[in-house]
Scaffold this motif. Structure first.
Motif, PDB file in Angstrom:
ATOM      1  N   PRO D 274      65.097  57.064  22.634  1.00 33.54           N
ATOM      2  CA  PRO D 274      64.216  57.792  21.705  1.00 33.54           C
ATOM      3  C   PRO D 274      64.000  59.248  22.110  1.00 33.54           C
ATOM      4  O   PRO D 274      63.848  60.108  21.250  1.00 33.54           O
ATOM      5  N   GLU D 275      64.021  59.532  23.430  1.00 38.21           N
ATOM      6  CA  GLU D 275      63.764  60.915  23.852  1.00 38.21           C
ATOM      7  C   GLU D 275      64.976  61.801  23.654  1.00 38.21           C
ATOM      8  O   GLU D 275      64.885  63.022  23.793  1.00 38.21           O
ATOM      9  N   GLU D 276      66.128  61.187  23.316  1.00 37.93           N
ATOM     10  CA  GLU D 276      67.338  61.976  23.071  1.00 37.93           C
ATOM     11  C   GLU D 276      67.374  62.520  21.635  1.00 37.93           C
ATOM     12  O   GLU D 276      68.223  63.333  21.300  1.00 37.93           O
ATOM     13  N   MET D 319      61.021  59.935  20.252  1.00 36.55           N
ATOM     14  CA  MET D 319      59.830  60.182  21.039  1.00 36.55           C
ATOM     15  C   MET D 319      59.558  61.670  21.087  1.00 36.55           C
ATOM     16  O   MET D 319      60.462  62.453  21.354  1.00 36.55           O
TER      17      MET D 319
END
Lengths: 348, 273, 273, 348
Positions: D274-276, D319
């Motif tokens: 998600p942070e990508e 995210m």
């Protein structure tokens, strides 16, 4: 509406006291506090399972303080599920209906409805000891909800589950709350849980309410150091107002000067959330922002994101996603600038 | 490899403990086994068909069962209160429960006579109801009840204590009254312990000697004069010697064991279910 | 407000349970209290100073203590094995432990005679060592040991079971041998249960009547002929009647209670510490 | 070095089997897996507390498979602390030294040293039942470390603590590992814990090792769906290779087409952290990046950051920190672009 006023409950070593709460119908209300703060006892007092020394509990104008638990129409779900081990899942769920002498056909309908809501249709014939933690918790929820309670009390419902199950259960709780419009009082020691689920949060410490408000408000405006610490604020500083400049003030925290928005004078506490701090390779000047030069002390990887501790007079903890961190190419002992808005600093 | 593991050396302590423990087990089992296997089936049958013997066995079983039922009615509530409530004097009641185990049984019989004897308080009260305790079945029953009730009380209390209070709390919030909670949740979940306590109480009652000897040596059991089996066994031994007492003893031990083993198996099966 | 809370209605079930439970408690306490408080101190003193009485009490206490020590040495290892190990036949040993409670005590005495009698296996063996069991202190001791060992075994087993196995595991990783672990961790932590089991075993042994009656009616106790107190009490009652048996009975009950209560208080104090 | 080869341990219903691990001296090694995977049993087998059916455990060339636990020189710390309740903290710590017949003066020295390391100087005279969870855990650590073990085994050491204590204990573990240079094998079911603490991680499921590697590698390159799920990857898709284009391939996941770097053909699985994923209000074109238009389905606030579910054919979970989210001014049902590098997508 649930009105709790002047509640006092004996906890042996200390007491839950001066508990005043107004909880709206349909609200998802979180009671947050460390182990032993008296959270679970508060739930049991509301359910009539723990004797109250003083005060009143009123639901929609009806004073239930003296009522025995079976007449309160309140459902409870405990952390350890508390399923009746000698009954199947379906019998567990039917229990509340049977003691109310609900006709058999109606019982079946209601079980089918709540089983669909909680996704346990294929578990109904199983005995509790053959179920996983998440499955047990779903059945405990179904059992508490099938009798249409006025309030659903949840006592650390997610604490015993492992992270991926906890994730799913969180969604289920949100879904059930949305669909069934039941008032929920949820006890937890996990701030993240409170932030995800709660409409409002009350923080309890040693039997006393410390602060009540929306999770976001509590996170950004903690009233005491305890709340700041519990909400994992990470940057909490003692400071002294040095200079006033319109709405702004310059505050001296040993080693650094921080611009904030405040009317306070003299000794203050500051809190600053790690995600409010931006890390930069370059200087950045603005009167509305603080910009401090520092050295990267530590990079603590949390999987998706990292906490970076930067020493700039004081140690500041900043949060960045790992993707952003990769782009910054920051390593330990590198120089970096930390930037945060004056308005992001909470003064108390 | 597998073989090597199997001959892995046992810890010295475990070995010493096994030797000591085995001696203890042998001390308990030895006399029982010896007695059961040294009697011929023929003599056992002859002894069992003797009227004095089988009437005595029936009377003993009946009285012990009666005492157990009284124990259930009055004892289970006490056990539940002990498991769930805190009250003034709880410690004293806790001690009280074990007293019948601790005082000599002949002394217990005499103490009972001082209350239930026809000249004394409870005795007079029951006399009005037509019940007398000296040398009567009622006497056998209260003697058995007194000495054997601790087994049921302690087992039932443990049973209730092992039921998570939260199950009862959940049942209450679901709308069950305290009675419904007790009969649908607490009792079914403690039932195995209670039943096992009943068996022990029954067996302990049936094996009582001292208190019954004092209170009700011979009683009228549905028209037949009889004494409880433990007294019968002792009488045979005192009057005719070891060899003559053997068949009755073997029968009594055999029946006690049979009941005990059957019910243990029954309990285990229910647990497995 | 505070007052209103205090008169809060009690649940009907609790009320019924209190009445039933109180009757049960009264049934146990009544006879004991009646007996203790109806005897004058003077008659008690006279009875206690009678040589037959105090010798009997000493002999009973001594034999029960001896039996308890044997029980400790052989029983504690068995209890530890039962609590910690799984072995073939564990279920059978579990049942075995309760058998002495279940079989009539007079029958137990006879069964013991068939093993420890001078004509039989164990009896012959011990005769070589100069120990005879029939009508001797040794006989009193094995009779008491047999009927009272279950109390120690069960208590010690529960004690060991309540000690988290992980504590023992941690001790082992810290470099303690199995012996060191047993004596420094397991035993100290189970000690309260074991001690309480010892008290019950001692008291139960001292109160034994049936098995002792068969095995060792009268014995030579350091030059004095004596019988165990429970037999003494029954003898007085049989020969001279209720009133004459009262002082001895009161003394016996008083001593049993005193020992029992003192040790309960001692155990509680240790727990509080 | 610790070499475990072909280890097999009976777990009743199933077995821990084919366990092969090489752990370097001084490494912080994490064993990760769900409840009941056999993690704790693996620890106890290494400590000699659980019988081994097959295989070998070799420490620095010394075969310890048959050795009794007290001769292995391995320390263990359990989740529930397992302090000896009848001894004070100091006596607990001294236990291992006393059974080794260490002289009294030496014992005092060693206790003082380890007490300073674990910050428990003022707890030494206390009995375990007067201590908090965190304090107990520190004493359990001191007790295990005072005898200079070759390996320190930690069985879910943080699970029973509340979040802020857990945080502090994590730092302590890092510090102790750094200072004492002890080899640590740490069992947990929490991926975040593994990411923060572990040099390397092995993932166990139902008694079998699924994957071993650095936390970062496992997070970005899960070998199976189970590992992806356990590392809370959140975006796991089934797809089919549609078109090859040099190093790139276009993959059809029902509803969307994603550019990735892969040599694989036909049916594949994709995972994407998600942070990508970057959220944007505007379109963004590049051959190295995927840019998909979607609708914000849900915003789930986690305190410092949020998970945003965006429906773009498939549901993607992204995210962002809450500060970034405030600046995007994104609300439910808004339109948004999701952007992620082709190289960020892991194909398996």
């Amino acid at each position: 509406m649930i009105e709790i006023s002047g509640l006092k409950v004996d906890l042996g070593n200390f007491a839950l006291r001066d508990i005043d709460l107004q909880i709206e119908r349909g609200e998802y209300f979180i009671v947050l506090g460390p182990t032993g703060a008296g959270k679970s006892v508060l739930l049991e007092a509301i359910a009539g399972l723990y004797p109250v020394l003083e005060g009143k509990i009123i639901i929609d104008g009806r004073d239930i303080t003296e009522l025995s638990p079976e007449k309160r129409n309140i459902g409870i779900v405990y952390q350890d599920y508390s399923l009746f081990p000698h009954m199947s899942a379906a019998e567990n769920i039917a229990f509340g209906l049977k003691v109310r002498k609900t006709p058999g056909k109606k019982i079946k309908e209601k079980i089918d409805y709540i089983a669909a809501m909680t996704h346990i249709e294929d578990l109904l014939e199983r005995k509790p000891d053959t179920l996983s933690g998440g499955e047990k918790q779903k059945i405990a929820l179904a059992r508490a909800l099938v009798t249409d309670p006025d309030i659903l009390l949840l006592d650390e419902p997610l604490s015993a589950l492992d992270p991926s199950t906890r994730e799913k259960m969180r969604y289920l709780l949100e879904e059930l709350h949305r669909e069934l419009k039941v008032t929920v009082i949820h006890v937890t020691h996990d701030f993240e849980e409170a932030a995800v689920l709660g409409d409002r949060v009350t923080v309890i410490k040693s039997g006393v309410i410390v602060q009540t408000g929306s999770p976001d408000y509590i996170m950004r405006h903690p009233k005491t150091e305890f709340v700041a610490d519990f909400a994992l604020t990470r940057n909490v500083f003692k400071g002294k107002v040095k200079k006033k400049d319109g709405d702004y003030a310059e505050i001296d925290v040993s080693g650094a000067t921080i611009r904030v928005l405040t009317d306070k004078k003299e000794d203050v506490m500051l809190s600053l959330r790690p995600e409010e701090i931006i890390l930069s390779r370059n200087k950045f000047i603005s009167t509305a922002r603080n910009c401090l030069k520092g050295i990267v002390l530590e990079i603590s990887n949390r999987g998706s994101y990292s906490y970076i501790t930067v020493s700039a007079g004081q140690d500041f903890v900043c949060m960045v996603t790992n993707t952003a961190l990769d782009e910054l190419e920051l390593k330990k002992n590198d120089e970096a600038w930390i930037v945060f808005k004056a308005s992001a600093v909470h003064v108390f | 490899m597998g073989l090597k593991k199997k001959v892995k050396k046992t810890d010295v302590m475990t070995l010493v403990f096994v030797i000591l423990g085995f001696s203890m087990a042998l001390f308990i089992a030895g006399p029982i086994i010896k007695l059961l296997f040294s009697s011929s089936l023929g003599t056992l049958q002859t002894a069992l068909l003797e009227k004095t013997v089988y009437i005595s066995i029936l009377m003993t079983a009946y009285s012990a069962a009666f005492a157990t039922v009284i124990g259930l009615i009055f004892g289970v509530p006490l056990a539940y209160l002990m498991a769930r409530k805190n009250f003034f004097g709880k410690r004293i009641v806790e001690g009280l429960i074990d007293i019948p185990v601790v005082i000599p049984h002949s002394a217990a019989g005499i103490a009972l006579l001082f209350v239930f004897g026809s000249r004394f308080l409870a005795g007079r009260f029951f006399k009005i109801l037509g019940v007398s305790f000296f040398n009567s079945i009622a006497g056998v029953i209260i003697a058995m009840l007194f000495v054997s009730i601790p087994f049921l009380l302690n087992a039932a209390r443990e049973g209730f204590e092992s039921v998570d209070v939260r199950l009862e709390k959940v049942a209450r919030t679901l709308g069950a009254s305290s009675w419904q909670t007790f009969f649908r949740i607490s009792l079914p979940l403690a039932w195995r312990s209670i039943l096992s306590g009943c068996i022990m109480m029954w067996a302990r009652g049936a094996s009582e000697f001292g208190a019954v000897l004092v209170l009700a040596y011979h009683v009228n059991f549905f028209g037949n004069y009889a004494c409880v089996t433990p007294i019968l066994v002792a009488d045979r031994f005192n009057s005719f010697g070891l060899e003559y007492a053997r068949p009755v003893t073997a029968i009594v031990i055999f029946i006690s064991l049979a009941v005990f083993i059957l019910l243990r198996i029954f309990l285990r099966r229910r647990k497995a279910k």
